[in-house]
Design a protein around this motif. Structure first.
Motif, PDB file in Angstrom:
ATOM      1  N   ILE A 386      -2.309  35.944 -47.231  1.00 24.92           N
ATOM      2  CA  ILE A 386      -0.197  37.129 -47.101  1.00 24.92           C
ATOM      3  C   ILE A 386       0.111  36.140 -45.538  1.00 24.92           C
ATOM      4  O   ILE A 386       0.948  35.673 -45.631  1.00 24.92           O
ATOM      5  CB  ILE A 386      -0.918  38.573 -46.454  1.00 24.92           C
ATOM      6  CG1 ILE A 386       0.956  39.140 -46.374  1.00 24.92           C
ATOM      7  CG2 ILE A 386      -1.747  38.455 -44.275  1.00 24.92           C
ATOM      8  CD1 ILE A 386       0.046  40.533 -45.264  1.00 24.92           C
ATOM      9  N   TYR A 387      -0.886  35.555 -44.606  1.00 26.97           N
ATOM     10  CA  TYR A 387      -0.163  34.647 -43.748  1.00 26.97           C
ATOM     11  C   TYR A 387       0.584  33.483 -44.300  1.00 26.97           C
ATOM     12  O   TYR A 387       1.551  32.884 -44.423  1.00 26.97           O
ATOM     13  CB  TYR A 387      -0.833  33.965 -42.708  1.00 26.97           C
ATOM     14  CG  TYR A 387      -1.274  35.390 -42.485  1.00 26.97           C
ATOM     15  CD1 TYR A 387      -0.567  35.750 -41.575  1.00 26.97           C
ATOM     16  CD2 TYR A 387      -2.612  35.482 -42.165  1.00 26.97           C
ATOM     17  CE1 TYR A 387      -0.905  37.457 -40.444  1.00 26.97           C
ATOM     18  CE2 TYR A 387      -2.992  36.634 -41.189  1.00 26.97           C
ATOM     19  CZ  TYR A 387      -1.599  37.406 -40.598  1.00 26.97           C
ATOM     20  OH  TYR A 387      -2.231  38.544 -39.809  1.00 26.97           O
ATOM     21  N   ILE A 411      12.262  38.227 -48.624  1.00 24.11           N
ATOM     22  CA  ILE A 411      10.976  38.329 -49.069  1.00 24.11           C
ATOM     23  C   ILE A 411       9.734  39.353 -49.445  1.00 24.11           C
ATOM     24  O   ILE A 411      10.640  41.050 -48.401  1.00 24.11           O
ATOM     25  CB  ILE A 411      10.346  38.081 -47.994  1.00 24.11           C
ATOM     26  CG1 ILE A 411       9.648  37.244 -48.303  1.00 24.11           C
ATOM     27  CG2 ILE A 411      10.702  38.588 -46.325  1.00 24.11           C
ATOM     28  CD1 ILE A 411       8.686  35.527 -47.264  1.00 24.11           C
ATOM     29  N   THR A 412       9.294  39.740 -50.351  1.00 22.84           N
ATOM     30  CA  THR A 412       8.506  40.799 -50.630  1.00 22.84           C
ATOM     31  C   THR A 412       6.768  40.463 -51.048  1.00 22.84           C
ATOM     32  O   THR A 412       6.998  39.078 -51.964  1.00 22.84           O
ATOM     33  CB  THR A 412       9.086  41.869 -51.918  1.00 22.84           C
ATOM     34  OG1 THR A 412       9.338  41.039 -52.770  1.00 22.84           O
ATOM     35  CG2 THR A 412      10.635  42.356 -51.311  1.00 22.84           C
ATOM     36  N   LEU A 417      -1.186  41.728 -52.732  1.00 19.02           N
ATOM     37  CA  LEU A 417      -1.150  41.995 -51.856  1.00 19.02           C
ATOM     38  C   LEU A 417      -0.584  43.067 -51.212  1.00 19.02           C
ATOM     39  O   LEU A 417      -1.615  43.445 -49.918  1.00 19.02           O
ATOM     40  CB  LEU A 417      -0.845  40.950 -50.983  1.00 19.02           C
ATOM     41  CG  LEU A 417      -1.358  39.308 -51.067  1.00 19.02           C
ATOM     42  CD1 LEU A 417      -0.618  38.317 -50.569  1.00 19.02           C
ATOM     43  CD2 LEU A 417      -2.509  39.540 -50.030  1.00 19.02           C
ATOM     44  N   GLU A 418       0.226  43.461 -52.211  1.00 20.33           N
ATOM     45  CA  GLU A 418       1.338  44.928 -51.227  1.00 20.33           C
ATOM     46  C   GLU A 418       0.356  46.366 -51.342  1.00 20.33           C
ATOM     47  O   GLU A 418       0.356  46.678 -50.403  1.00 20.33           O
ATOM     48  CB  GLU A 418       2.009  45.222 -52.185  1.00 20.33           C
ATOM     49  CG  GLU A 418       2.617  46.033 -51.477  1.00 20.33           C
ATOM     50  CD  GLU A 418       3.732  45.963 -50.505  1.00 20.33           C
ATOM     51  OE1 GLU A 418       4.007  46.145 -49.426  1.00 20.33           O
ATOM     52  OE2 GLU A 418       4.826  44.942 -50.992  1.00 20.33           O
ATOM     53  N   LYS A 419      -1.113  46.316 -52.343  1.00 18.18           N
ATOM     54  CA  LYS A 419      -1.360  47.390 -51.652  1.00 18.18           C
ATOM     55  C   LYS A 419      -2.921  47.097 -51.582  1.00 18.18           C
ATOM     56  O   LYS A 419      -3.786  48.062 -51.307  1.00 18.18           O
ATOM     57  CB  LYS A 419      -1.839  47.716 -53.395  1.00 18.18           C
ATOM     58  CG  LYS A 419      -0.787  47.342 -54.467  1.00 18.18           C
ATOM     59  CD  LYS A 419      -1.092  48.252 -56.100  1.00 18.18           C
ATOM     60  CE  LYS A 419      -0.111  48.413 -56.549  1.00 18.18           C
ATOM     61  NZ  LYS A 419       1.402  49.115 -56.144  1.00 18.18           N
ATOM     62  N   VAL A 420      -3.169  45.872 -50.436  1.00 21.61           N
ATOM     63  CA  VAL A 420      -4.434  46.063 -49.335  1.00 21.61           C
ATOM     64  C   VAL A 420      -4.244  46.830 -49.009  1.00 21.61           C
ATOM     65  O   VAL A 420      -3.258  46.222 -47.562  1.00 21.61           O
ATOM     66  CB  VAL A 420      -4.184  44.035 -49.528  1.00 21.61           C
ATOM     67  CG1 VAL A 420      -6.180  44.565 -48.988  1.00 21.61           C
ATOM     68  CG2 VAL A 420      -5.071  43.135 -50.694  1.00 21.61           C
ATOM     69  N   TRP A 421      -5.473  47.887 -48.335  1.00 21.41           N
ATOM     70  CA  TRP A 421      -4.904  48.126 -46.893  1.00 21.41           C
ATOM     71  C   TRP A 421      -4.932  47.732 -45.665  1.00 21.41           C
ATOM     72  O   TRP A 421      -4.138  47.352 -44.842  1.00 21.41           O
ATOM     73  CB  TRP A 421      -5.458  49.318 -46.631  1.00 21.41           C
ATOM     74  CG  TRP A 421      -5.693  51.047 -47.800  1.00 21.41           C
ATOM     75  CD1 TRP A 421      -6.276  50.582 -49.227  1.00 21.41           C
ATOM     76  CD2 TRP A 421      -4.394  51.185 -48.197  1.00 21.41           C
ATOM     77  NE1 TRP A 421      -5.707  52.085 -49.506  1.00 21.41           N
ATOM     78  CE2 TRP A 421      -4.490  52.089 -48.930  1.00 21.41           C
ATOM     79  CE3 TRP A 421      -3.850  52.077 -46.241  1.00 21.41           C
ATOM     80  CZ2 TRP A 421      -3.992  53.311 -49.167  1.00 21.41           C
ATOM     81  CZ3 TRP A 421      -2.401  52.804 -47.055  1.00 21.41           C
ATOM     82  CH2 TRP A 421      -2.413  53.283 -47.888  1.00 21.41           C
TER      83      TRP A 421
END
Length: 666
Positions: A386-387, A411-412, A417-421
């Motif tokens: 993510i970084y 940016i999205t 990765l969006e769904k990783v808690w």
């Protein structure tokens, strides 16, 4: 600018359509209340918040399993007080039970439930953590003759309470060493609640020699002391005030107030203590600390300028400091700090994974809860990814000429990765991390010459009022109420900000701005954004309410070096006023056996190692005498040979920084 703003509002409205059908109305369709009070969630906010249940998998309870695994003892309603009986930390998990109210983003509500768990937890046989007793964890690692402490919480009272809880389950705890992963105050400030200053080892000895002498070594990464002073003292006044917004220290916990913000429930407000390190890890190395083999891995310029991971082979346990936690972190933090290097951050996590993932049973850190096999590699690499993504994609847009605000809007995250808690945007946010990348590479200027020398905020607000084309501020407010009914809260906040800056006494404008900020706070997933929104609303309604900060920073200051003292003096001086009063003298610090040459030229204070032969004045004093002079302008312990006025002239232009400046108004 207006075109971009309208596009942003339209995008928000279109996004709102994805969340339709979940909430209920709380405010009249024909009336917007702007009195000086809290408001419930509007229908628009409730609908937006309900829509999060369609975006994320709330049936995935793995993080709940991790957060509660190994629980040995807990406190139903935790309340920690200082010596005067004042509450400096409290957590009541029952506040966050059940489904999220309409005034809270359900994802952030879920994170609050996780962070509200408190108690003593077994990470593995021999490693224990007290979690939920402060923003940061207190970690205990069993050694041959006691326990190594890894990070100390923020305040002495919370550290002491955490240690007492651990002793209820583990028996008397002898602390054999203290390791501090990085120089943020929530990691070192509690050390005085664990050991006394007399317990601290001698830095001239090795770690083994300190322990053999019955003392406690304090082990830190290279650059720790310099970074602690730079962040907590040089910029401490401003950072402390801004932190009140980031951490919501004046807000009550709950659905209409403060929730968690990723790395914990908030900021304790007790006594900060500091002891100088006695051993500095200057390169990746392995030490045996009271029988515990410890492999140190330096990670500079990641979450802090000086930071380190550690691996404990006998426990098959990997400590990731604050480089991997249960949230997306900040490349730029709202309280203010040096912009962090997202690329280095990612690379160090990848390297830790390469070195240790195949021989690690558990990874744990200074915030949140551990992760165990078989999810360790995914946990490390998802966090690294993510970084890396934010870094690379931001540069991708930078090289196409987009500005930081445009990039933040564009940016999205990738779908997976969006769904990783554990990388959700509870503490840092993708928008602000993208802006941090922009700042790191490009600085503040967006290349538009209009922005080369903008008017100050209050002056700009006054000019805007002249050109709005409306008859009065009252007309602007009435129009903004219509936009509020449409759910255009960001715009209402922006336009009401201009009215407030033009006329800070206009309470109707303050109230409407507060109402808009409040709805934005109710919607956001980010705990720090929520705190900032709601604190802004609070101060618009109630006036500047600067709160008490953690005290005891003199403990930190007392350990700084001579160079740090003069750096701070230079920050405190009004250089414009001092520019025509040059000062020069030699300085001898007698108890340190150190010599310096001090010179102010054109208002700029410089410090040189060693005496200058042709200096006409020499000042001799102890380190404490120098601190008394530079911090409090007390000169009793100075011996001056030559111009008796040099020190008074040196400090004549220093100012005291306020800790209660306005943020939400001019």
């Amino acid at each position: 600018m207006m075109k971009k703003l309208i596009c942003g509002v339209l995008a928000a409205v279109l996004t709102a359509g994805l969340f339709a059908g979940y909430g209920k109305a709380y405010c009249s369709e024909n009336e917007v209340l702007t009195d000086n009070s809290k408001k419930p969630a509007t229908e628009i906010t409730a609908d937006l918040n309900s829509g999060w249940y369609n975006l994320l998998d709330f049936n995935d309870k793995k993080e709940f399993d991790n957060a509660t695994r190994g629980l040995l003892a807990t406190t139903e309603k935790l309340e920690i007080t200082n010596a005067d009986g004042e509450v400096i930390w409290s957590v009541d998990p029952s506040v966050f039970e059940g489904e999220a109210p309409d005034t809270a983003n359900p994802s952030l509500w879920r994170d609050s439930q996780l962070n509200a768990y408190n108690g003593l937890f077994e990470v593995c046989d021999g490693i224990y953590q007290v979690r939920g007793y402060d923003m940061a964890n207190l970690t205990l690692i069993r050694s041959d003759h006691g326990y190594i402490v890894y990070d100390c919480t923020m305040c002495s009272e919370t550290a002491q309470a955490g240690l007492a809880l651990a002793e209820q389950e583990l028996g008397d705890i002898k602390i054999t060493a203290v390791i501090i992963s990085h120089p943020h105050v929530d990691h070192y400030g509690g050390v005085g609640g664990l050991i006394s200053k007399d317990d601290v080892g001698d830095p001239s000895m090795s770690v083994d020699e300190q322990i053999a002498a019955g003392k406690v070594p304090i082990i830190v990464p290279a650059g720790f002391a310099e970074a602690a002073i730079a962040e907590n003292v040089y910029a401490g006044h401003s950072m402390g005030r801004r932190a009140q917004y980031q951490y919501g220290v004046m807000l009550e916990d709950g659905g209409e107030g403060a929730l968690a913000m990723g790395i914990g429930m908030g900021q304790s407000t007790g006594l900060v203590t500091y002891y100088a390190p006695t051993y500095e890890v200057t390169s990746d190395e392995t030490l045996v600390i009271d029988g515990v083999e410890t492999e140190f891995m330096l990670t500079p310029e990641t979450e802090a300028p000086a930071e380190m991971n550690s691996y404990f082979p006998q426990y098959k346990a990997l400590w990731m400091a604050e480089n991997c936690t249960g949230t997306l972190h900040n490349l730029y933090t709202l309280r203010g700090a040096q912009v962090r290097d997202g690329l280095a951050w990612s690379n160090f996590i990848v390297e830790a994974c390469r070195r240790y993932s195949d021989k690690t049973d558990v990874t744990f850190s200074s915030h949140n809860w551990p992760h165990w096999n078989p999810e360790i590699e995914d946990f490390l690499l998802n966090t690294a990814a993510i970084y890396k993504f934010i870094h690379d994609q931001s540069l991708h847009y930078i090289n196409q000429g987009y500005t930081e605000n445009e990039i933040a809007a564009m940016i999205t995250l990738p779908d997976d990765l969006e769904k990783v808690w554990y990388t959700r945007q509870y503490y840092g946010t993708v928008k602000h991390d993208a802006k941090a990348v922009y700042q790191r590479y490009m600085g503040w200027y967006d290349a538009n010459p209009v922005d080369l020398d903008p008017l100050p905020e209050a002056e700009s607000a006054g000019k805007l009022m002249e050109y709005l084309g409306l008859d009065s501020p009252e007309a602007v407010i009435e129009k903004a109420k219509e936009d509020f009914e449409k759910g255009e809260y960001q715009w209402v906040a922006q336009i009401m900000k201009e009215v407030v800056y033009a006329d800070p006494e206009n309470q109707d404008a303050r109230n409407l701005c507060a109402d808009a900020l409040e709805q934005l706070g109710y919607q956001t997933e980010s705990g720090t954004w929520r705190n900032a929104y709601l604190t802004g609303a609070y101060e618009l309604r109630n006036g500047n309410s600067a709160a008490a900060l953690a005290g005891g920073m003199m403990d930190t200051i007392s350990e700084w070096t001579v160079r740090m003292m003069f750096d701070n003096a230079a920050v405190s001086a009004d250089a414009d006023k001092a520019q025509h009063d040059d000062v020069e003298f030699n300085l001898t610090v007698t108890d340190l056996n150190e010599d310096y040459h001090v010179r102010r030229v054109d208002g700029v204070l410089l410090l040189f190692d060693g005496h200058r032969a042709n200096a006409e004045t020499t000042v001799s004093t102890t380190k404490n005498g120098l601190a008394q002079a530079l911090l409090m302008q007390k000169y009793d312990d100075l011996e001056i040979d030559g111009d008796q006025t040099v020190m008074e002239r040196l400090l004549a232009y220093n100012v005291t920084f306020p800790g209660d400046f306005n943020i939400i108004e001019p």
